[in-house]
Design a protein around this motif. Structure first.
Motif, PDB file in Angstrom:
ATOM      1  N   SER A   6      47.010  39.665  45.059  1.00 49.15           N
ATOM      2  CA  SER A   6      46.761  39.705  46.115  1.00 49.15           C
ATOM      3  C   SER A   6      47.033  41.017  46.847  1.00 49.15           C
ATOM      4  CB  SER A   6      47.212  38.363  47.090  1.00 49.15           C
ATOM      5  OG  SER A   6      48.493  38.354  47.064  1.00 49.15           O
ATOM      6  N   ALA A   7      48.078  41.746  46.549  1.00 53.85           N
ATOM      7  CA  ALA A   7      48.812  43.003  47.298  1.00 53.85           C
ATOM      8  C   ALA A   7      48.212  43.915  46.633  1.00 53.85           C
ATOM      9  CB  ALA A   7      50.195  42.995  47.273  1.00 53.85           C
ATOM     10  N   LEU A   8      47.493  44.137  45.418  1.00 48.71           N
ATOM     11  CA  LEU A   8      46.761  45.139  44.880  1.00 48.71           C
ATOM     12  C   LEU A   8      45.812  45.883  45.430  1.00 48.71           C
ATOM     13  CD1 LEU A   8      46.639  43.766  41.287  1.00 48.71           C
ATOM     14  CD2 LEU A   8      48.339  45.430  42.188  1.00 48.71           C
ATOM     15  N   PRO A   9      45.711  47.170  45.666  1.00 49.11           N
ATOM     16  CA  PRO A   9      44.694  47.969  46.230  1.00 49.11           C
ATOM     17  C   PRO A   9      43.250  47.871  45.822  1.00 49.11           C
ATOM     18  CG  PRO A   9      45.813  49.325  44.988  1.00 49.11           C
ATOM     19  CD  PRO A   9      46.572  48.022  44.689  1.00 49.11           C
ATOM     20  N   PRO A  10      42.149  48.007  46.647  1.00 49.10           N
ATOM     21  CA  PRO A  10      40.689  48.188  46.136  1.00 49.10           C
ATOM     22  C   PRO A  10      40.620  49.570  45.510  1.00 49.10           C
ATOM     23  CG  PRO A  10      40.884  48.685  48.528  1.00 49.10           C
ATOM     24  CD  PRO A  10      42.568  48.200  48.156  1.00 49.10           C
ATOM     25  N   ARG A  81      37.094  46.398  32.549  1.00 51.86           N
ATOM     26  CA  ARG A  81      38.496  46.391  31.892  1.00 51.86           C
ATOM     27  C   ARG A  81      39.047  47.808  31.491  1.00 51.86           C
ATOM     28  NH1 ARG A  81      40.003  42.113  27.910  1.00 51.86           N
ATOM     29  NH2 ARG A  81      38.739  40.952  29.356  1.00 51.86           N
ATOM     30  N   ALA A  82      38.074  48.494  31.188  1.00 47.31           N
ATOM     31  CA  ALA A  82      38.603  49.970  30.931  1.00 47.31           C
ATOM     32  C   ALA A  82      39.091  50.791  31.993  1.00 47.31           C
ATOM     33  CB  ALA A  82      37.399  50.718  30.428  1.00 47.31           C
ATOM     34  N   TRP A  83      38.714  50.489  33.369  1.00 48.37           N
ATOM     35  CA  TRP A  83      38.953  51.255  34.352  1.00 48.37           C
ATOM     36  C   TRP A  83      39.893  50.366  35.216  1.00 48.37           C
ATOM     37  CZ3 TRP A  83      38.374  56.240  35.200  1.00 48.37           C
ATOM     38  CH2 TRP A  83      37.615  56.985  34.294  1.00 48.37           C
ATOM     39  N   ARG A  84      40.485  49.365  34.773  1.00 48.19           N
ATOM     40  CA  ARG A  84      41.422  48.394  35.265  1.00 48.19           C
ATOM     41  C   ARG A  84      40.800  47.562  36.745  1.00 48.19           C
ATOM     42  NH1 ARG A  84      44.892  52.852  35.474  1.00 48.19           N
ATOM     43  NH2 ARG A  84      45.503  52.434  37.332  1.00 48.19           N
ATOM     44  N   LEU A  85      39.730  47.256  36.665  1.00 46.93           N
ATOM     45  CA  LEU A  85      39.244  46.558  37.974  1.00 46.93           C
ATOM     46  C   LEU A  85      39.053  45.157  37.506  1.00 46.93           C
ATOM     47  CD1 LEU A  85      36.235  48.976  38.638  1.00 46.93           C
ATOM     48  CD2 LEU A  85      38.822  49.237  39.437  1.00 46.93           C
ATOM     49  N   ARG A  86      39.352  44.222  38.528  1.00 45.59           N
ATOM     50  CA  ARG A  86      38.943  42.968  38.359  1.00 45.59           C
ATOM     51  C   ARG A  86      38.656  42.501  39.763  1.00 45.59           C
ATOM     52  NH1 ARG A  86      44.078  39.929  36.770  1.00 45.59           N
ATOM     53  NH2 ARG A  86      43.363  40.476  34.761  1.00 45.59           N
ATOM     54  N   LEU A  87      37.584  41.489  39.573  1.00 43.50           N
ATOM     55  CA  LEU A  87      36.621  40.808  40.581  1.00 43.50           C
ATOM     56  C   LEU A  87      37.249  39.688  40.888  1.00 43.50           C
ATOM     57  CD1 LEU A  87      34.299  40.933  42.544  1.00 43.50           C
ATOM     58  CD2 LEU A  87      33.103  39.560  40.793  1.00 43.50           C
ATOM     59  N   ARG A  89      38.023  36.490  44.484  1.00 39.19           N
ATOM     60  CA  ARG A  89      37.291  35.948  45.660  1.00 39.19           C
ATOM     61  C   ARG A  89      37.997  36.713  46.791  1.00 39.19           C
ATOM     62  NH1 ARG A  89      34.997  30.798  45.864  1.00 39.19           N
ATOM     63  NH2 ARG A  89      34.887  30.040  44.044  1.00 39.19           N
ATOM     64  N   ALA A  90      37.516  36.759  47.744  1.00 42.64           N
ATOM     65  CA  ALA A  90      38.162  37.629  49.096  1.00 42.64           C
ATOM     66  C   ALA A  90      39.281  36.997  49.442  1.00 42.64           C
ATOM     67  CB  ALA A  90      37.144  37.649  50.198  1.00 42.64           C
ATOM     68  N   GLY A  91      39.513  35.686  49.325  1.00 42.92           N
ATOM     69  CA  GLY A  91      41.011  34.950  49.675  1.00 42.92           C
ATOM     70  C   GLY A  91      41.772  34.781  48.448  1.00 42.92           C
ATOM     71  N   GLY A  92      41.395  35.317  47.177  1.00 46.92           N
ATOM     72  CA  GLY A  92      42.174  34.992  46.304  1.00 46.92           C
ATOM     73  C   GLY A  92      41.617  33.942  45.156  1.00 46.92           C
ATOM     74  N   GLY A  93      41.720  33.927  43.994  1.00 48.31           N
ATOM     75  CA  GLY A  93      41.283  33.195  42.931  1.00 48.31           C
ATOM     76  C   GLY A  93      39.973  33.856  42.233  1.00 48.31           C
ATOM     77  N   SER A  94      39.621  33.000  41.189  1.00 47.05           N
ATOM     78  CA  SER A  94      38.576  33.240  40.316  1.00 47.05           C
ATOM     79  C   SER A  94      37.300  32.974  40.801  1.00 47.05           C
ATOM     80  CB  SER A  94      38.448  32.587  39.290  1.00 47.05           C
ATOM     81  OG  SER A  94      39.787  32.620  38.509  1.00 47.05           O
ATOM     82  N   LEU A 142      43.997  47.303  39.077  1.00 52.39           N
ATOM     83  CA  LEU A 142      45.207  46.565  38.412  1.00 52.39           C
ATOM     84  C   LEU A 142      46.321  47.714  37.591  1.00 52.39           C
ATOM     85  CD1 LEU A 142      43.432  44.232  35.907  1.00 52.39           C
ATOM     86  CD2 LEU A 142      44.488  43.598  37.978  1.00 52.39           C
ATOM     87  N   PRO A 143      47.656  47.492  38.059  1.00 53.59           N
ATOM     88  CA  PRO A 143      48.238  48.182  37.672  1.00 53.59           C
ATOM     89  C   PRO A 143      48.328  48.745  36.164  1.00 53.59           C
ATOM     90  CG  PRO A 143      49.520  46.181  37.830  1.00 53.59           C
ATOM     91  CD  PRO A 143      47.991  45.944  38.428  1.00 53.59           C
TER      92      PRO A 143
END
Length: 146
Positions: A6-10, A81-87, A89-94, A142-143
């Motif tokens: 939840s603390a990861l940057p956009p 995945r290649a660029w370390r991005l994940r979608l 929910r705005a409030g967290g979760g899948s 993602l880190p």
């Protein structure tokens, strides 16, 4: 989503566009193969307007299933995945199917506005695109794995 996620940057615009580019290469190959049965069935290019419309709807459905399927099952397309991005929910979760479909069609609006919906992240305080805001989702960066 864990507390640390939840603390990861956009991600920035460049990283998002790079992931879209990767996905476009894969999706082009999928669409070429998916078109084969349809073209064989109509014996060539669709000649009438209803058949063309049906073909376009068929291809759009495949694109929607591609993106939504990846977003619902793991939150990442191969480009993401290649660029370390994940979608998430705005409030967290899948993200679920309804939210993924809403995001997909909202993303079409972002493109239809000559990309303005994507450029919006340059001025948005949370670096969200129109389709992120409209669907209640966000992308996280993602880190790096060691």
């Amino acid at each position: 989503m864990s507390g640390s996620e939840s603390a990861l940057p956009p991600p920035g615009l460049g990283r998002r566009l790079a992931a879209i580019s990767y996905d476009t290469l894969l999706l082009t190959a999928i669409l070429l193969f998916a078109a084969i049965p349809f073209v064989l069935l109509v014996h060539g290019a669709p000649a009438t307007t209803p058949v063309r419309f049906l073909f376009q709807f068929y291809l759009l459905s495949i694109i929607a299933l591609f993106y939504c399927g990846f977003w619902v099952h793991g939150g990442q397309t191969l480009g993401m995945r290649a660029w370390r991005l994940r979608l998430v929910r705005a409030g967290g979760g899948s993200v679920g199917w309804q939210q993924a479909l809403l995001r997909f069609f909202a993303a079409l609006l972002s493109w239809a506005a000559l990309g303005a919906g994507f450029l919006w992240i340059l001025v948005d305080r949370d670096r969200c695109a129109w389709h992120d805001r409209l669907s209640g989702t966000r992308l996280i960066l993602l880190p790096k794995e060691n």
